[in-house]
Scaffold this motif. Structure first.
Motif, PDB file in Angstrom:
ATOM      1  N   VAL A   1       0.824  -1.211   0.000  1.00 36.85           N
ATOM      2  CA  VAL A   1       0.000   0.000   0.000  1.00 36.85           C
ATOM      3  C   VAL A   1       0.856   1.259   0.000  1.00 36.85           C
ATOM      4  O   VAL A   1       0.390   2.314  -0.405  1.00 36.85           O
ATOM      5  CB  VAL A   1      -0.979   0.046   1.202  1.00 36.85           C
ATOM      6  CG1 VAL A   1      -2.063  -0.998   1.035  1.00 36.85           C
ATOM      7  CG2 VAL A   1      -0.267  -0.064   2.522  1.00 36.85           C
ATOM      8  N   THR A   2       2.102   1.128   0.464  1.00 31.13           N
ATOM      9  CA  THR A   2       2.984   2.291   0.456  1.00 31.13           C
ATOM     10  C   THR A   2       3.474   2.620  -0.954  1.00 31.13           C
ATOM     11  O   THR A   2       4.012   3.695  -1.193  1.00 31.13           O
ATOM     12  CB  THR A   2       4.205   2.050   1.365  1.00 31.13           C
ATOM     13  OG1 THR A   2       4.740   0.760   1.066  1.00 31.13           O
ATOM     14  CG2 THR A   2       3.819   2.111   2.826  1.00 31.13           C
ATOM     15  N   ALA A   3       3.306   1.681  -1.889  1.00 28.90           N
ATOM     16  CA  ALA A   3       3.784   1.905  -3.249  1.00 28.90           C
ATOM     17  C   ALA A   3       2.694   2.464  -4.147  1.00 28.90           C
ATOM     18  O   ALA A   3       2.942   3.351  -4.945  1.00 28.90           O
ATOM     19  CB  ALA A   3       4.332   0.609  -3.843  1.00 28.90           C
ATOM     20  N   GLU A   4       1.475   1.913  -4.037  1.00 25.85           N
ATOM     21  CA  GLU A   4       0.382   2.433  -4.856  1.00 25.85           C
ATOM     22  C   GLU A   4      -0.940   2.116  -4.187  1.00 25.85           C
ATOM     23  O   GLU A   4      -1.071   1.097  -3.503  1.00 25.85           O
ATOM     24  CB  GLU A   4       0.426   1.864  -6.280  1.00 25.85           C
ATOM     25  CG  GLU A   4       0.354   0.357  -6.345  1.00 25.85           C
ATOM     26  CD  GLU A   4       0.310  -0.143  -7.790  1.00 25.85           C
ATOM     27  OE1 GLU A   4      -0.119   0.610  -8.667  1.00 25.85           O
ATOM     28  OE2 GLU A   4       0.708  -1.291  -8.030  1.00 25.85           O
ATOM     29  N   PRO A   5      -1.951   2.988  -4.386  1.00 22.80           N
ATOM     30  CA  PRO A   5      -3.235   2.750  -3.723  1.00 22.80           C
ATOM     31  C   PRO A   5      -3.913   1.501  -4.275  1.00 22.80           C
ATOM     32  O   PRO A   5      -3.738   1.149  -5.440  1.00 22.80           O
ATOM     33  CB  PRO A   5      -4.056   3.996  -4.058  1.00 22.80           C
ATOM     34  CG  PRO A   5      -3.146   4.966  -4.714  1.00 22.80           C
ATOM     35  CD  PRO A   5      -1.939   4.218  -5.177  1.00 22.80           C
ATOM     36  N   LEU A   6      -4.699   0.830  -3.429  1.00 23.91           N
ATOM     37  CA  LEU A   6      -5.489  -0.317  -3.861  1.00 23.91           C
ATOM     38  C   LEU A   6      -6.682   0.186  -4.672  1.00 23.91           C
ATOM     39  O   LEU A   6      -7.250   1.238  -4.364  1.00 23.91           O
ATOM     40  CB  LEU A   6      -6.020  -1.068  -2.645  1.00 23.91           C
ATOM     41  CG  LEU A   6      -4.981  -1.683  -1.709  1.00 23.91           C
ATOM     42  CD1 LEU A   6      -5.656  -2.153  -0.427  1.00 23.91           C
ATOM     43  CD2 LEU A   6      -4.269  -2.839  -2.393  1.00 23.91           C
TER      44      LEU A   6
ATOM     45  N   ALA B   1     -10.698  -0.249  -5.747  1.00 23.36           N
ATOM     46  CA  ALA B   1     -11.872  -0.608  -4.934  1.00 23.36           C
ATOM     47  C   ALA B   1     -12.051  -2.125  -4.899  1.00 23.36           C
ATOM     48  O   ALA B   1     -12.389  -2.699  -3.857  1.00 23.36           O
ATOM     49  CB  ALA B   1     -13.114   0.077  -5.491  1.00 23.36           C
TER      50      ALA B   1
ATOM     51  N   ALA C   1      -9.361  -3.727  -2.690  1.00 23.11           N
ATOM     52  CA  ALA C   1      -9.660  -3.440  -1.286  1.00 23.11           C
ATOM     53  C   ALA C   1     -10.812  -4.317  -0.795  1.00 23.11           C
ATOM     54  O   ALA C   1     -10.795  -4.801   0.341  1.00 23.11           O
ATOM     55  CB  ALA C   1      -9.996  -1.956  -1.116  1.00 23.11           C
TER      56      ALA C   1
ATOM     57  N   LEU D   1      -9.326  -7.967  -0.314  1.00 23.10           N
ATOM     58  CA  LEU D   1      -8.374  -8.073   0.797  1.00 23.10           C
ATOM     59  C   LEU D   1      -9.048  -7.787   2.132  1.00 23.10           C
ATOM     60  O   LEU D   1      -8.756  -8.454   3.137  1.00 23.10           O
ATOM     61  CB  LEU D   1      -7.217  -7.099   0.583  1.00 23.10           C
ATOM     62  CG  LEU D   1      -6.274  -7.435  -0.585  1.00 23.10           C
ATOM     63  CD1 LEU D   1      -5.449  -6.218  -0.967  1.00 23.10           C
ATOM     64  CD2 LEU D   1      -5.359  -8.600  -0.238  1.00 23.10           C
TER      65      LEU D   1
ATOM     66  N   LEU E   1      -1.357 -10.908   1.979  1.00 21.25           N
ATOM     67  CA  LEU E   1      -1.668  -9.896   2.999  1.00 21.25           C
ATOM     68  C   LEU E   1      -0.380  -9.280   3.532  1.00 21.25           C
ATOM     69  O   LEU E   1      -0.282  -8.058   3.707  1.00 21.25           O
ATOM     70  CB  LEU E   1      -2.455 -10.517   4.152  1.00 21.25           C
ATOM     71  CG  LEU E   1      -3.831 -11.106   3.832  1.00 21.25           C
ATOM     72  CD1 LEU E   1      -4.476 -11.613   5.111  1.00 21.25           C
ATOM     73  CD2 LEU E   1      -4.744 -10.103   3.161  1.00 21.25           C
ATOM     74  N   SER E   2       0.594 -10.131   3.792  1.00 22.56           N
ATOM     75  CA  SER E   2       1.872  -9.649   4.318  1.00 22.56           C
ATOM     76  C   SER E   2       2.525  -8.686   3.333  1.00 22.56           C
ATOM     77  O   SER E   2       3.040  -7.625   3.715  1.00 22.56           O
ATOM     78  CB  SER E   2       2.784 -10.849   4.591  1.00 22.56           C
ATOM     79  OG  SER E   2       4.044 -10.421   5.059  1.00 22.56           O
ATOM     80  N   ALA E   3       2.467  -9.024   2.043  1.00 25.97           N
ATOM     81  CA  ALA E   3       3.096  -8.175   1.021  1.00 25.97           C
ATOM     82  C   ALA E   3       2.383  -6.831   0.916  1.00 25.97           C
ATOM     83  O   ALA E   3       3.015  -5.786   0.748  1.00 25.97           O
ATOM     84  CB  ALA E   3       3.083  -8.885  -0.328  1.00 25.97           C
TER      85      ALA E   3
ATOM     86  N   LEU F   1       0.916  -5.203   3.239  1.00 26.96           N
ATOM     87  CA  LEU F   1       1.225  -4.371   4.403  1.00 26.96           C
ATOM     88  C   LEU F   1       2.709  -4.055   4.514  1.00 26.96           C
ATOM     89  O   LEU F   1       3.105  -3.204   5.310  1.00 26.96           O
ATOM     90  CB  LEU F   1       0.770  -5.072   5.686  1.00 26.96           C
ATOM     91  CG  LEU F   1      -0.733  -5.316   5.792  1.00 26.96           C
ATOM     92  CD1 LEU F   1      -1.036  -6.175   7.000  1.00 26.96           C
ATOM     93  CD2 LEU F   1      -1.494  -4.002   5.857  1.00 26.96           C
ATOM     94  N   GLY F   2       3.514  -4.755   3.733  1.00 29.64           N
ATOM     95  CA  GLY F   2       4.958  -4.633   3.863  1.00 29.64           C
ATOM     96  C   GLY F   2       5.473  -3.349   3.251  1.00 29.64           C
ATOM     97  O   GLY F   2       4.739  -2.642   2.560  1.00 29.64           O
ATOM     98  N   PRO F   3       6.739  -3.048   3.505  1.00 29.27           N
ATOM     99  CA  PRO F   3       7.323  -1.833   2.932  1.00 29.27           C
ATOM    100  C   PRO F   3       7.446  -1.961   1.417  1.00 29.27           C
ATOM    101  O   PRO F   3       7.504  -3.068   0.884  1.00 29.27           O
ATOM    102  CB  PRO F   3       8.703  -1.761   3.595  1.00 29.27           C
ATOM    103  CG  PRO F   3       8.996  -3.147   4.047  1.00 29.27           C
ATOM    104  CD  PRO F   3       7.683  -3.823   4.292  1.00 29.27           C
TER     105      PRO F   3
ATOM    106  N   ARG G   1      -8.912   0.996   1.724  1.00 31.77           N
ATOM    107  CA  ARG G   1      -8.561   1.910   0.617  1.00 31.77           C
ATOM    108  C   ARG G   1      -8.052   3.230   1.147  1.00 31.77           C
ATOM    109  O   ARG G   1      -7.111   3.803   0.586  1.00 31.77           O
ATOM    110  CB  ARG G   1      -9.774   2.144  -0.264  1.00 31.77           C
ATOM    111  CG  ARG G   1      -9.561   1.545  -1.628  1.00 31.77           C
ATOM    112  CD  ARG G   1     -10.695   1.872  -2.553  1.00 31.77           C
ATOM    113  NE  ARG G   1     -10.272   2.736  -3.631  1.00 31.77           N
ATOM    114  CZ  ARG G   1     -11.089   3.516  -4.329  1.00 31.77           C
ATOM    115  NH1 ARG G   1     -12.364   3.564  -4.020  1.00 31.77           N
ATOM    116  NH2 ARG G   1     -10.612   4.249  -5.296  1.00 31.77           N
TER     117      ARG G   1
ATOM    118  N   SER H   1      -4.521   2.807   2.098  1.00 27.23           N
ATOM    119  CA  SER H   1      -3.615   2.717   0.949  1.00 27.23           C
ATOM    120  C   SER H   1      -3.468   4.073   0.261  1.00 27.23           C
ATOM    121  O   SER H   1      -2.394   4.407  -0.237  1.00 27.23           O
ATOM    122  CB  SER H   1      -4.087   1.643  -0.028  1.00 27.23           C
ATOM    123  OG  SER H   1      -5.114   2.101  -0.888  1.00 27.23           O
TER     124      SER H   1
END
Lengths: 120, 120
Positions: free
Chosen positions: A16-21, A23, A26, A29, A106-108, A110-112, B43, B46
């Motif tokens: 999520v830190t790289a690009e928004p999910l 709809a 989301a 997940l 899920l882990s990916a 939330l991951g950096p 969302r 993210s």
């Protein structure tokens, strides 16, 4: 929606830190996070994941909780429907395993963000 | 329970595939998973995480949803109370950031067990 019905494209995801999910991502997940959003279910997941051989039956799990068998079975059903675990009947018991690909996704998410190479 | 009240020991955790969560750890972690268990909140998280500079105000977020401002603010409050985001008022707006340590803990709990060295 079953696991099989989830398209890989929707069910991917970058952190999520790289690009928004989207709809749709989301929605998919969040359904799994919702299943993990209960202390009994999260503990059941961890007991199954860490059990010898990576699988456990209700007979292995019920001793950890002051809950009835049907209540535990209900929570296992929620985890199963969310695609977090799978179950296989062998004789008297259903043996449960975690679905590692679900946990890894899920882990990916939330991951950096992965490190970006800065070499020319 | 606030982040500050969580002891590091309870709020650690090894991957679930390595060892089962205690009841206390499961209670703490499941509260955050529950907050993420909603498509709008996931969302929002993210969108905040991926926004320029790693922060966003409601003014940056509301355009992505067909929801009222108060509804979005409610979801942001749930994320904030769960320790997934933090907010800082600057002038007219509250600016939200994700709390990376929270996401990293969740990611680590769901991640694969670390490789064990087999060298003698």
């Amino acid at each position: 929606m079953s696991n099989q019905e989830r398209s890989e494209e929707r069910w991917c995801c970058s952190p999520v830190t790289a690009e928004p999910l989207s709809a749709e991502q989301a929605a998919d997940l969040s359904a799994v996070f919702k299943a993990l959003g209960d202390p009994v279910r999260l503990r059941l997941l961890s007991l199954i994941a860490a059990h010898a051989g990576g699988e456990a039956c209700v007979c292995d799990l019920s001793g950890a909780f002051d809950l009835s068998g049907p209540t535990i079975s209900h929570h296992l059903k929620v985890l199963r429907e969310a695609g977090a675990i799978t179950g296989e009947r062998r004789g008297t018991w259903v043996y449960y395993r975690v679905l590692p690909e679900t946990l890894q996704r899920l882990s990916a998410v939330l991951g950096p963000a992965p490190a970006v190479s800065t070499s020319a």
